[in-house]
Design a protein around this motif. Sequence first.
Motif, PDB file in Angstrom:
ATOM      1  N   ALA A   1      -2.862   7.586   2.249  1.00 30.92           N
ATOM      2  CA  ALA A   1      -2.179   8.569   1.403  1.00 30.92           C
ATOM      3  C   ALA A   1      -3.144   9.665   0.958  1.00 30.92           C
ATOM      4  O   ALA A   1      -4.286   9.396   0.561  1.00 30.92           O
ATOM      5  N   GLY A   2      -2.684  10.934   1.056  1.00 29.13           N
ATOM      6  CA  GLY A   2      -3.486  12.072   0.627  1.00 29.13           C
ATOM      7  C   GLY A   2      -4.449  12.564   1.670  1.00 29.13           C
ATOM      8  O   GLY A   2      -5.174  13.533   1.439  1.00 29.13           O
ATOM      9  N   THR A   3      -4.514  11.919   2.812  1.00 21.95           N
ATOM     10  CA  THR A   3      -5.382  12.382   3.898  1.00 21.95           C
ATOM     11  C   THR A   3      -4.505  12.756   5.076  1.00 21.95           C
ATOM     12  O   THR A   3      -3.315  12.443   5.111  1.00 21.95           O
ATOM     13  N   ARG A   4      -5.080  13.418   6.034  1.00 24.88           N
ATOM     14  CA  ARG A   4      -4.308  13.779   7.213  1.00 24.88           C
ATOM     15  C   ARG A   4      -4.836  13.073   8.458  1.00 24.88           C
ATOM     16  O   ARG A   4      -4.095  12.900   9.427  1.00 24.88           O
ATOM     17  N   TYR A   5      -6.096  12.638   8.401  1.00 28.26           N
ATOM     18  CA  TYR A   5      -6.699  12.117   9.624  1.00 28.26           C
ATOM     19  C   TYR A   5      -7.232  10.688   9.486  1.00 28.26           C
ATOM     20  O   TYR A   5      -7.748  10.138  10.448  1.00 28.26           O
ATOM     21  N   ASP A   6      -7.121  10.089   8.280  1.00 23.67           N
ATOM     22  CA  ASP A   6      -7.612   8.720   8.079  1.00 23.67           C
ATOM     23  C   ASP A   6      -6.530   7.743   8.549  1.00 23.67           C
ATOM     24  O   ASP A   6      -5.704   7.262   7.772  1.00 23.67           O
TER      25      ASP A   6
ATOM     26  N   LEU B   1       6.194  24.202  11.910  1.00 28.11           N
ATOM     27  CA  LEU B   1       4.847  24.122  12.477  1.00 28.11           C
ATOM     28  C   LEU B   1       3.847  23.545  11.488  1.00 28.11           C
ATOM     29  O   LEU B   1       2.800  23.039  11.890  1.00 28.11           O
ATOM     30  N   ALA B   2       4.147  23.601  10.193  1.00 29.99           N
ATOM     31  CA  ALA B   2       3.221  23.072   9.187  1.00 29.99           C
ATOM     32  C   ALA B   2       3.381  21.556   9.091  1.00 29.99           C
ATOM     33  O   ALA B   2       4.504  21.051   8.982  1.00 29.99           O
ATOM     34  N   PRO B   3       2.261  20.820   9.121  1.00 33.74           N
ATOM     35  CA  PRO B   3       2.353  19.364   9.001  1.00 33.74           C
ATOM     36  C   PRO B   3       3.014  18.962   7.686  1.00 33.74           C
ATOM     37  O   PRO B   3       2.706  19.514   6.630  1.00 33.74           O
ATOM     38  N   GLN B   4       3.913  17.998   7.755  1.00 37.29           N
ATOM     39  CA  GLN B   4       4.626  17.509   6.578  1.00 37.29           C
ATOM     40  C   GLN B   4       4.484  15.983   6.525  1.00 37.29           C
ATOM     41  O   GLN B   4       4.884  15.287   7.456  1.00 37.29           O
ATOM     42  N   ALA B   5       3.899  15.511   5.439  1.00 39.11           N
ATOM     43  CA  ALA B   5       3.701  14.065   5.274  1.00 39.11           C
ATOM     44  C   ALA B   5       4.903  13.444   4.573  1.00 39.11           C
ATOM     45  O   ALA B   5       5.442  14.020   3.623  1.00 39.11           O
ATOM     46  N   ILE B   6       5.302  12.273   5.039  1.00 39.89           N
ATOM     47  CA  ILE B   6       6.330  11.459   4.377  1.00 39.89           C
ATOM     48  C   ILE B   6       5.584  10.336   3.663  1.00 39.89           C
ATOM     49  O   ILE B   6       5.042   9.435   4.300  1.00 39.89           O
ATOM     50  N   THR B   7       5.509  10.415   2.349  1.00 36.29           N
ATOM     51  CA  THR B   7       4.766   9.416   1.573  1.00 36.29           C
ATOM     52  C   THR B   7       5.673   8.223   1.277  1.00 36.29           C
ATOM     53  O   THR B   7       6.774   8.385   0.750  1.00 36.29           O
ATOM     54  N   LEU B   8       5.173   7.015   1.624  1.00 42.29           N
ATOM     55  CA  LEU B   8       5.958   5.784   1.458  1.00 42.29           C
ATOM     56  C   LEU B   8       5.142   4.744   0.698  1.00 42.29           C
ATOM     57  O   LEU B   8       3.917   4.642   0.876  1.00 42.29           O
ATOM     58  N   LYS B   9       5.818   3.975  -0.135  1.00 43.21           N
ATOM     59  CA  LYS B   9       5.218   2.797  -0.755  1.00 43.21           C
ATOM     60  C   LYS B   9       5.640   1.580   0.069  1.00 43.21           C
ATOM     61  O   LYS B   9       6.799   1.175   0.043  1.00 43.21           O
ATOM     62  N   LEU B  10       4.686   1.071   0.808  1.00 40.47           N
ATOM     63  CA  LEU B  10       4.973  -0.046   1.712  1.00 40.47           C
ATOM     64  C   LEU B  10       4.748  -1.365   0.975  1.00 40.47           C
ATOM     65  O   LEU B  10       3.653  -1.629   0.472  1.00 40.47           O
ATOM     66  N   GLY B  11       5.785  -2.179   0.912  1.00 48.25           N
ATOM     67  CA  GLY B  11       5.661  -3.472   0.253  1.00 48.25           C
ATOM     68  C   GLY B  11       4.875  -4.467   1.091  1.00 48.25           C
ATOM     69  O   GLY B  11       4.661  -4.285   2.296  1.00 48.25           O
TER      70      GLY B  11
ATOM     71  N   LYS C   1       0.849  -1.198   0.000  1.00 50.41           N
ATOM     72  CA  LYS C   1       0.000   0.000   0.000  1.00 50.41           C
ATOM     73  C   LYS C   1       0.876   1.235   0.000  1.00 50.41           C
ATOM     74  O   LYS C   1       2.069   1.184   0.362  1.00 50.41           O
ATOM     75  N   THR C   2       0.284   2.360  -0.388  1.00 49.22           N
ATOM     76  CA  THR C   2       0.934   3.668  -0.274  1.00 49.22           C
ATOM     77  C   THR C   2       0.318   4.399   0.906  1.00 49.22           C
ATOM     78  O   THR C   2      -0.909   4.441   1.049  1.00 49.22           O
ATOM     79  N   ALA C   3       1.148   4.964   1.774  1.00 50.03           N
ATOM     80  CA  ALA C   3       0.653   5.612   2.989  1.00 50.03           C
ATOM     81  C   ALA C   3       1.494   6.838   3.295  1.00 50.03           C
ATOM     82  O   ALA C   3       2.624   6.978   2.815  1.00 50.03           O
ATOM     83  N   ASP C   4       0.911   7.735   4.097  1.00 50.85           N
ATOM     84  CA  ASP C   4       1.633   8.908   4.585  1.00 50.85           C
ATOM     85  C   ASP C   4       1.996   8.689   6.045  1.00 50.85           C
ATOM     86  O   ASP C   4       1.185   8.169   6.832  1.00 50.85           O
TER      87      ASP C   4
END
Length: 480
Positions: free
Chosen positions: A462-467, A419-429, A395-398
């Motif tokens: 991925a693409g969400t902040r609270y899911d 202070l601004a939220p920063q997502a690290i997007t990863l492709k999890l095998g 899956k791809t996740a933040d």
Amino acid sequence: KTGGWVATGYSSQYREGEFKFDFLQGEGLYRLAAVGEDYSGNVTPLTDDSGAAVYYETVPPQSNSWCESTGQLSPFRVEFASTDEGSGLETIVLYYRYNQGDWTESEDQYIGTPEGGSFSFSPIEGGGYYEFYTLAVDRAGNKELPPQYADCSVMLDLAPPESSASAPATAMLLPILVSFEASDDASGVMCVELWYSFEDGEYSRFDSIWGKDTGTFEFTPDEGVGTYSFYTVATDRVGRKEAIPSQADAVVQYNPSGPSLALLEDEHDFGTVVIDKTRAWNMRLVNTGDSPVSVESVSTTTQWFRADFRAPVAIDAGGHLDVPITFAPSESGAFQDTVTVQSDDPNASSLVATVRGEGADEMPPTIRLASTGSKLSTSDRLIVSGWLDNPGDAKTADVYVAVRLAGSDTLCFYPNWTLAPQAITLKLGEASKLGPVTLLDFCVGDGVERGEYVIFGAVVAAGTRYDLLSDIAVLNIVIE
């Protein structure tokens, strides 16, 4: 026998001589006395004790002897018993013969009475086959006749057997043929054991051959290519065992020619797989021989595991073949199976690998945080690391990591700690793990505000902040 004196009618005018007496009343105890009479008519008086007692008997006594059939000690006991219904037993004599030679009267004396006891027989000829019988003698002088056969026999074995093994110095095919010769001068060889050692390790018993002085063991090693040492240990028929030799009888270097098929891994754990999903593993077959090998079949035994293979497939010398093995659980639980490989390898036509796995419902990823300490002070070094585990499907996740500063609700987000939220997007095998990843690494200085810092970590869609896909990881650190 009993009763008064009876005149026989025999007389003589001589001062000395003999009478011929017939025992007309049959067998039994008689007293015979001579009665003299002078010219004046005086007669020798008779009493119950006059003359001499004579026991008339024609039936000889009977005896029998017995002993253990095998022996390891010298001297050994020969038991006997005898009977006589007439005059009674006078003595008993032991006869023996050695290795079916001539019968000889033993010089050993019995212990006990003529009716029963034992001889302590000293075998002066040494180890071998001894046979015995006894002859009883009664008080009337009757001696028992020798029996047609010996009463008993003893195989006396005073020395252990001997054996040796032989084999070719090199072997390229199985089984390795290990020949043996064994001997025992007395009781004979009962069995021969073959012992082996691999690469000068401890010896193990391979097998036994019973009732033979010579023979051949067909030795098939489990350890594979290498040096094998052999010796034999013989046991004779009285249970005496040969001592273990100080060195091997034979040493064989086993190095097969032709094909040699092997498994690169003989077991594999698929881990946890979501129900109705699949996970594959390439089982590698390698040919370490010097000629091609043909793989005839690859099979499993349960519905949870499947081998994707179409026979036959040839593997060149030094080559390999990857066979996909798939785990597809349709229900939760732990499962295990064996994968069997059949080939034309003359030395190992069948290979077996063990596979296992666990079926489970959908499994979310997890995040874990850790530090070099929970309480730090000036000059201490703080290192914060993170781990990510995705036991389920790819899956791809933040990923978000933030620090709440001491004494406030302010959050600073990794990696720039703004202070601004920063997502690290990863492709999890699928069934993948990540970490450790260093998130913070610094020395605590005087300018760092004292208090409690809280570090948070979470995995979201991925693409969400609270899911949230994972639980929120929390790490507390106090700087004093």
